[in-house]
Design an enzyme around this catalytic site. Structure first.
Site, PDB file in Angstrom:
ATOM      1  N   LYS A   1       0.745  -1.329  -0.058  1.00  0.00           N
ATOM      2  CA  LYS A   1       0.234  -0.041   0.026  1.00  0.00           C
ATOM      3  C   LYS A   1       0.912   1.089  -0.125  1.00  0.00           C
ATOM      4  O   LYS A   1       1.836   1.252   0.273  1.00  0.00           O
ATOM      5  CB  LYS A   1      -1.108  -0.053   1.122  1.00  0.00           C
ATOM      6  CG  LYS A   1      -2.055  -0.995   0.855  1.00  0.00           C
ATOM      7  CD  LYS A   1      -3.241  -0.946   1.756  1.00  0.00           C
ATOM      8  CE  LYS A   1      -4.336  -1.811   1.001  1.00  0.00           C
ATOM      9  NZ  LYS A   1      -5.344  -2.001   1.996  1.00  0.00           N
TER      10      LYS A   1
ATOM     11  N   ARG B   1      -4.196 -10.235   4.778  1.00  0.00           N
ATOM     12  CA  ARG B   1      -4.218 -10.106   3.395  1.00  0.00           C
ATOM     13  C   ARG B   1      -3.170  -9.746   2.501  1.00  0.00           C
ATOM     14  O   ARG B   1      -2.901  -8.560   2.304  1.00  0.00           O
ATOM     15  CB  ARG B   1      -5.667  -9.246   3.297  1.00  0.00           C
ATOM     16  CG  ARG B   1      -6.094  -9.213   1.787  1.00  0.00           C
ATOM     17  CD  ARG B   1      -7.356  -8.373   1.843  1.00  0.00           C
ATOM     18  NE  ARG B   1      -8.003  -8.404   0.392  1.00  0.00           N
ATOM     19  CZ  ARG B   1      -7.438  -7.445  -0.588  1.00  0.00           C
ATOM     20  NH1 ARG B   1      -6.517  -6.793  -0.435  1.00  0.00           N
ATOM     21  NH2 ARG B   1      -7.998  -7.465  -1.822  1.00  0.00           N
TER      22      ARG B   1
END
Ligand code: HH2
Length: 291
Positions: free
Chosen positions: A235, A269
């Protein structure tokens, strides 16, 4: 930062009840990411054919993925919303075949109840709703009726508007309070608590510093009484800190997962299942050696 780890925290449940099975959470569990989207921030557009998607699913399984999370709509900040019909056309043919051929539980990453329902009907075990049941009124009832596992994430606004909403006082406490609202909705619909995992929503309506604060203080969220999932993989906060491009954020992803593990997170995840799994295996062994 408190790195004393899970023993000093409230203990979350050691298992997660899914639609047709129960998953042990004594150790870390990896959820491999499979985005069947043209525009996902990291892997968008790569899995255009059924064969490519099945190959990627098998590759994630070979790396040791415990769950495969399939999405048909990008939730990166500013992403264009996708109508549920389009989302279904992207994910259902794949899920129909993959749930039959591959012996791994599948999760559907969607904010739409119609998509969740159709995916559950073809054999998916978990609904991963990044809106935390806040976007589609019908979602909680669908999850309850199918007895599905549920990931409840924290998100303010929608992907299109979320960066305008990133104003927090104490980000950990506010995320916890807002997750409690989602949990209330889940309980109200009759979703049993052993089916619910909560997620702080790394990158959803949060600045880089807020993401770091949340990961470092994650253990506080165990007070909600549910296992914790985190999704820091590749991210933007990692790129903002290090200058690394999206393809080059594995080191930062592993650091975030290990810190989250030490704070009590149990489900991860990620795109790079094999490397993250190895890091978490070593982190777990170190925690156990110290016990
Ligand atoms: N992050 C993304 C998507 N789904 N689900 C959960 N539970 N937690 C997350 O942090 C999370 C999520 C965004 O990442 P990605 O799927 O890689 O990209 P995109 O939304 O652009 O498809």
């Amino acid at each position: 930062m408190d790195t004393s780890g899970p023993p000093s925290r409230p203990r979350a449940a050691g298992s997660w009840t899914l639609r047709t099975r129960t998953m042990g959470l004594e150790g870390p569990v990896t959820m491999g990411i499979l985005n069947l989207t043209p525009d996902s921030f990291s892997d968008g557009g790569r899995l255009a054919s059924m064969a490519d998607a099945l190959d990627q699913a098998r590759m994630l399984m070979d790396q040791g993925a415990d769950i495969l999370d399939v999405g048909g709509e990008s939730t990166r900040p500013g992403a264009t919303p996708v109508p549920p019909e389009e989302e279904m056309a992207r994910v259902l043919p794949f899920l129909r075949q993959a749930t039959r051929d591959l012996p791994v539980p599948f999760s559907i990453d969607t904010r739409h109840a119609d998509v969740a329902e159709a995916a559950l009907e073809v054999g998916v075990e978990i609904v991963n709703d990044v809106s935390g049941l806040k976007q589609d009124e019908a979602m909680a009832e669908v999850v309850a009726r199918h007895g599905a596992g549920l990931v409840l994430s924290h998100m303010r606004g929608t992907p299109a508007t979320m960066m305008e909403q990133a104003e927090y006082g104490d980000v950990v406490q506010e995320v916890m309070a807002e997750l409690e609202v989602s949990l209330e909705r889940a309980r109200g619909a009759g979703i049993s608590p052993d089916r619910i995992v909560v997620d702080p929503g790394i990158g959803f309506a949060k600045t880089g510093v807020q993401n770091l604060t949340l990961l470092a203080g994650l253990g506080v969220l165990l007070e909600l009484g549910h296992p914790l999932l985190v999704g820091p993989s590749r991210k933007r906060f990692i790129g903002a800190l290090t200058g690394a491009t999206v393809e080059d954020r594995l080191g930062g992803t592993i650091a975030a997962c290990v810190v989250a593990y030490l704070q009590g997170a149990r489900v991860f995840r990620v795109h790079d299942v094999g490397h993250v799994k190895q890091a978490l295996r070593v982190a777990r062994a170190m925690v156990e050696a110290a016990e």
